[in-house]
Design an enzyme around this catalytic site. Sequence first.
Site, PDB file in Angstrom:
ATOM      1  N   GLU A   1     -13.518  11.912  -3.841  1.00 25.91           N
ATOM      2  CA  GLU A   1     -13.751  11.012  -2.695  1.00 25.91           C
ATOM      3  C   GLU A   1     -14.968  11.460  -1.897  1.00 25.91           C
ATOM      4  O   GLU A   1     -15.170  12.651  -1.675  1.00 25.91           O
ATOM      5  CB  GLU A   1     -12.518  11.014  -1.798  1.00 25.91           C
ATOM      6  CG  GLU A   1     -12.652  10.060  -0.623  1.00 25.91           C
ATOM      7  CD  GLU A   1     -11.297   9.706  -0.041  1.00 25.91           C
ATOM      8  OE1 GLU A   1     -10.450   9.188  -0.797  1.00 25.91           O
ATOM      9  OE2 GLU A   1     -11.098   9.962   1.144  1.00 25.91           O
TER      10      GLU A   1
ATOM     11  N   TYR B   1     -14.178   4.018   4.219  1.00 27.42           N
ATOM     12  CA  TYR B   1     -14.664   2.915   5.050  1.00 27.42           C
ATOM     13  C   TYR B   1     -14.301   3.208   6.501  1.00 27.42           C
ATOM     14  O   TYR B   1     -13.159   3.584   6.792  1.00 27.42           O
ATOM     15  CB  TYR B   1     -13.946   1.643   4.589  1.00 27.42           C
ATOM     16  CG  TYR B   1     -14.429   0.353   5.191  1.00 27.42           C
ATOM     17  CD1 TYR B   1     -15.415  -0.395   4.558  1.00 27.42           C
ATOM     18  CD2 TYR B   1     -13.879  -0.126   6.376  1.00 27.42           C
ATOM     19  CE1 TYR B   1     -15.838  -1.595   5.086  1.00 27.42           C
ATOM     20  CE2 TYR B   1     -14.304  -1.327   6.914  1.00 27.42           C
ATOM     21  CZ  TYR B   1     -15.289  -2.054   6.265  1.00 27.42           C
ATOM     22  OH  TYR B   1     -15.704  -3.245   6.796  1.00 27.42           O
TER      23      TYR B   1
ATOM     24  N   ALA C   1     -13.012   2.358  10.061  1.00 29.87           N
ATOM     25  CA  ALA C   1     -12.112   1.291  10.538  1.00 29.87           C
ATOM     26  C   ALA C   1     -12.856   0.310  11.431  1.00 29.87           C
ATOM     27  O   ALA C   1     -13.838   0.662  12.080  1.00 29.87           O
ATOM     28  CB  ALA C   1     -10.941   1.893  11.294  1.00 29.87           C
TER      29      ALA C   1
ATOM     30  N   ALA D   1      -1.729  -3.700   5.720  1.00 29.16           N
ATOM     31  CA  ALA D   1      -2.550  -3.675   4.501  1.00 29.16           C
ATOM     32  C   ALA D   1      -2.051  -4.709   3.490  1.00 29.16           C
ATOM     33  O   ALA D   1      -2.849  -5.270   2.724  1.00 29.16           O
ATOM     34  CB  ALA D   1      -2.519  -2.278   3.892  1.00 29.16           C
TER      35      ALA D   1
ATOM     36  N   HIS E   1       4.612   7.475   6.421  1.00 28.03           N
ATOM     37  CA  HIS E   1       3.470   7.199   7.306  1.00 28.03           C
ATOM     38  C   HIS E   1       3.847   7.609   8.728  1.00 28.03           C
ATOM     39  O   HIS E   1       4.979   7.392   9.167  1.00 28.03           O
ATOM     40  CB  HIS E   1       3.103   5.714   7.238  1.00 28.03           C
ATOM     41  CG  HIS E   1       1.879   5.373   8.049  1.00 28.03           C
ATOM     42  ND1 HIS E   1       1.968   4.751   9.266  1.00 28.03           N
ATOM     43  CD2 HIS E   1       0.565   5.606   7.831  1.00 28.03           C
ATOM     44  CE1 HIS E   1       0.738   4.589   9.754  1.00 28.03           C
ATOM     45  NE2 HIS E   1      -0.125   5.099   8.893  1.00 28.03           N
TER      46      HIS E   1
ATOM     47  N   LYS F   1       4.262  -4.196  -0.072  1.00 25.71           N
ATOM     48  CA  LYS F   1       2.798  -4.179  -0.262  1.00 25.71           C
ATOM     49  C   LYS F   1       2.468  -4.256  -1.756  1.00 25.71           C
ATOM     50  O   LYS F   1       1.615  -5.049  -2.170  1.00 25.71           O
ATOM     51  CB  LYS F   1       2.240  -2.902   0.376  1.00 25.71           C
ATOM     52  CG  LYS F   1       0.741  -2.718   0.233  1.00 25.71           C
ATOM     53  CD  LYS F   1       0.175  -1.719   1.252  1.00 25.71           C
ATOM     54  CE  LYS F   1       0.506  -0.278   1.003  1.00 25.71           C
ATOM     55  NZ  LYS F   1      -0.206   0.630   1.921  1.00 25.71           N
TER      56      LYS F   1
ATOM     57  N   GLN G   1      -1.606  10.015   0.333  1.00 25.02           N
ATOM     58  CA  GLN G   1      -2.120  10.879   1.380  1.00 25.02           C
ATOM     59  C   GLN G   1      -2.084  12.308   0.841  1.00 25.02           C
ATOM     60  O   GLN G   1      -1.286  12.609  -0.056  1.00 25.02           O
ATOM     61  CB  GLN G   1      -1.175  10.730   2.589  1.00 25.02           C
ATOM     62  CG  GLN G   1      -1.434  11.642   3.740  1.00 25.02           C
ATOM     63  CD  GLN G   1      -2.720  11.280   4.424  1.00 25.02           C
ATOM     64  OE1 GLN G   1      -3.777  11.689   3.944  1.00 25.02           O
ATOM     65  NE2 GLN G   1      -2.655  10.507   5.487  1.00 25.02           N
TER      66      GLN G   1
HETATM   67  P1  FAD Z   1       0.008  -0.199   5.919  1.00 24.88           P
HETATM   68  O1  FAD Z   1       0.391  -0.187   4.506  1.00 24.88           O
HETATM   69  O2  FAD Z   1      -0.210  -1.496   6.586  1.00 24.88           O
HETATM   70  O3  FAD Z   1       1.110   0.635   6.737  1.00 24.88           O
HETATM   71  C1  FAD Z   1       0.878   0.982   8.088  1.00 24.88           C
HETATM   72  C2  FAD Z   1       2.210   1.164   8.807  1.00 24.88           C
HETATM   73  O4  FAD Z   1       2.853  -0.114   8.948  1.00 24.88           O
HETATM   74  C3  FAD Z   1       3.207   2.052   8.066  1.00 24.88           C
HETATM   75  O5  FAD Z   1       3.909   2.815   9.031  1.00 24.88           O
HETATM   76  C4  FAD Z   1       4.138   1.060   7.403  1.00 24.88           C
HETATM   77  O6  FAD Z   1       5.451   1.602   7.169  1.00 24.88           O
HETATM   78  C5  FAD Z   1       4.162  -0.069   8.431  1.00 24.88           C
HETATM   79  N1  FAD Z   1       4.439  -1.389   7.846  1.00 24.88           N
HETATM   80  C6  FAD Z   1       3.877  -1.934   6.755  1.00 24.88           C
HETATM   81  N2  FAD Z   1       4.369  -3.157   6.538  1.00 24.88           N
HETATM   82  C7  FAD Z   1       5.272  -3.393   7.510  1.00 24.88           C
HETATM   83  C8  FAD Z   1       6.125  -4.494   7.838  1.00 24.88           C
HETATM   84  N3  FAD Z   1       6.146  -5.611   7.095  1.00 24.88           N
HETATM   85  N4  FAD Z   1       6.935  -4.391   8.931  1.00 24.88           N
HETATM   86  C9  FAD Z   1       6.923  -3.274   9.720  1.00 24.88           C
HETATM   87  N5  FAD Z   1       6.136  -2.213   9.453  1.00 24.88           N
HETATM   88  C10 FAD Z   1       5.319  -2.261   8.356  1.00 24.88           C
HETATM   89  N6  FAD Z   1      -8.582   4.845   6.875  1.00 24.88           N
HETATM   90  C11 FAD Z   1      -9.831   4.356   7.117  1.00 24.88           C
HETATM   91  O7  FAD Z   1     -10.129   3.944   8.245  1.00 24.88           O
HETATM   92  N7  FAD Z   1     -10.788   4.308   6.120  1.00 24.88           N
HETATM   93  C12 FAD Z   1     -10.513   4.742   4.862  1.00 24.88           C
HETATM   94  O8  FAD Z   1     -11.375   4.691   3.986  1.00 24.88           O
HETATM   95  C13 FAD Z   1      -9.213   5.263   4.572  1.00 24.88           C
HETATM   96  N8  FAD Z   1      -8.888   5.685   3.340  1.00 24.88           N
HETATM   97  C14 FAD Z   1      -7.599   6.112   3.075  1.00 24.88           C
HETATM   98  C15 FAD Z   1      -7.263   6.483   1.771  1.00 24.88           C
HETATM   99  C16 FAD Z   1      -5.977   6.943   1.475  1.00 24.88           C
HETATM  100  C17 FAD Z   1      -5.607   7.329   0.055  1.00 24.88           C
HETATM  101  C18 FAD Z   1      -5.007   7.057   2.515  1.00 24.88           C
HETATM  102  C19 FAD Z   1      -3.629   7.580   2.217  1.00 24.88           C
HETATM  103  C20 FAD Z   1      -5.331   6.674   3.802  1.00 24.88           C
HETATM  104  C21 FAD Z   1      -6.625   6.192   4.107  1.00 24.88           C
HETATM  105  N9  FAD Z   1      -6.986   5.771   5.395  1.00 24.88           N
HETATM  106  C22 FAD Z   1      -8.256   5.304   5.639  1.00 24.88           C
HETATM  107  C23 FAD Z   1      -6.034   5.897   6.500  1.00 24.88           C
HETATM  108  C24 FAD Z   1      -5.209   4.608   6.718  1.00 24.88           C
HETATM  109  O9  FAD Z   1      -6.050   3.551   7.135  1.00 24.88           O
HETATM  110  C25 FAD Z   1      -4.169   4.914   7.794  1.00 24.88           C
HETATM  111  O10 FAD Z   1      -3.238   5.851   7.324  1.00 24.88           O
HETATM  112  C26 FAD Z   1      -3.462   3.730   8.424  1.00 24.88           C
HETATM  113  O11 FAD Z   1      -2.703   4.214   9.534  1.00 24.88           O
HETATM  114  C27 FAD Z   1      -2.454   3.007   7.514  1.00 24.88           C
HETATM  115  O12 FAD Z   1      -3.086   2.317   6.538  1.00 24.88           O
HETATM  116  P2  FAD Z   1      -2.225   1.632   5.330  1.00 24.88           P
HETATM  117  O13 FAD Z   1      -3.194   0.895   4.526  1.00 24.88           O
HETATM  118  O14 FAD Z   1      -1.394   2.663   4.673  1.00 24.88           O
HETATM  119  O15 FAD Z   1      -1.315   0.665   6.211  1.00 24.88           O
END
Ligand code: FAD
Length: 291
Positions: free
Chosen positions: A17, A49, A51, A123, A147, A163, A174
Amino acid sequence: MRICEKLKRGIPTLSFEVFPPKPGLPLEPTLDAVRRVAALRPDFISVTYGAGGNGAKGTVALAREVQNGSGVTALAHLTCVGSTKEDVAAQLAELKKNGIENVLALRGDLPAGEERTGDFRYAADLVSEIRATGDFCIGAACYPEGHIECPHREDDIAHLKMKVDRGVDFLTTQMFFDNSVMYSFLYRAMARGIDVPVIAGIMPVTNGRMIARACALSGATLPNRFRRIVDRYGEDPDAMKQAGIAYATEQIVDLLANGVRGIHVYTMNKPDVAQAISENLSYLIPGNGKN
Ligand code: FAD
């Protein structure tokens, strides 16, 4: 070859990465680091990327260098927090124009105190949007320790399943420092019916001070065995780097021995760290170095 196709081959993959410079800083030093990482010929290189659209240009520029300049498969991260559907469509069009076919679909995090705006809540909504609008191989994030915002791990896994069902092709974890956490997560994910490949995200800790902050932000826990290494070598950069690479290598060897096939290393724009890991795995991930 797309990442989903590489993962289907059933042989171990190694990826690294990189991240773009902060907006306003020159791209050239990072491009140089990226070229050196790409020269190791990993299976793919992912580009993070910023945010809220911050730094999107840097992501595309680096991913283009990886894919077209260096000829290594690129995975472009894309966050949706604060974005409209039009913003996302423009980003996807830009990626397509540059021949990038792999996207890691993320929610991202709002800066502290900012109100949520835009068309996407989770997401999963971005995954649906990408699936509906373009022909991409789609990855998403997962959290072996849960998370940080989700109070119950089982709810987090249920959200992850939703998702994945929107059209995720693979997951990347993570960082974690205790493999038993990963094995337990894989078991729980499988029990929930999550059947896409899960790539293990491994962070070689080369800076003792950085790790406390990274763990606080991500919720990753440090096992005592590793904590003692940081306590002992954290103030000696050369020793910490050597110990951090050795610990990460040991974690990876154990993961591979237990059947985990995808290894993603958070190399933080450090070609020497990527090289050391790549060399340590030369017989364990035979395709590594030849992509
Ligand atoms: P989601 O999958 O949307 O989850 C976020 C939270 O919402 C979780 O607590 C989940 O349980 C909850 N949730 C999901 N769906 C629901 C629902 N229907 N109802 C209620 N709760 C729900 N960040 C950046 O800014 N740029 C990057 O490039 C970046 N790269 C990353 C790469 C990896 C491999 C990882 C693990 C993380 C990365 N992140 C990055 C961090 C990430 O953006 C954060 O961890 C963010 O807080 C959550 O993103 P997510 O896509 O996992 O969110």
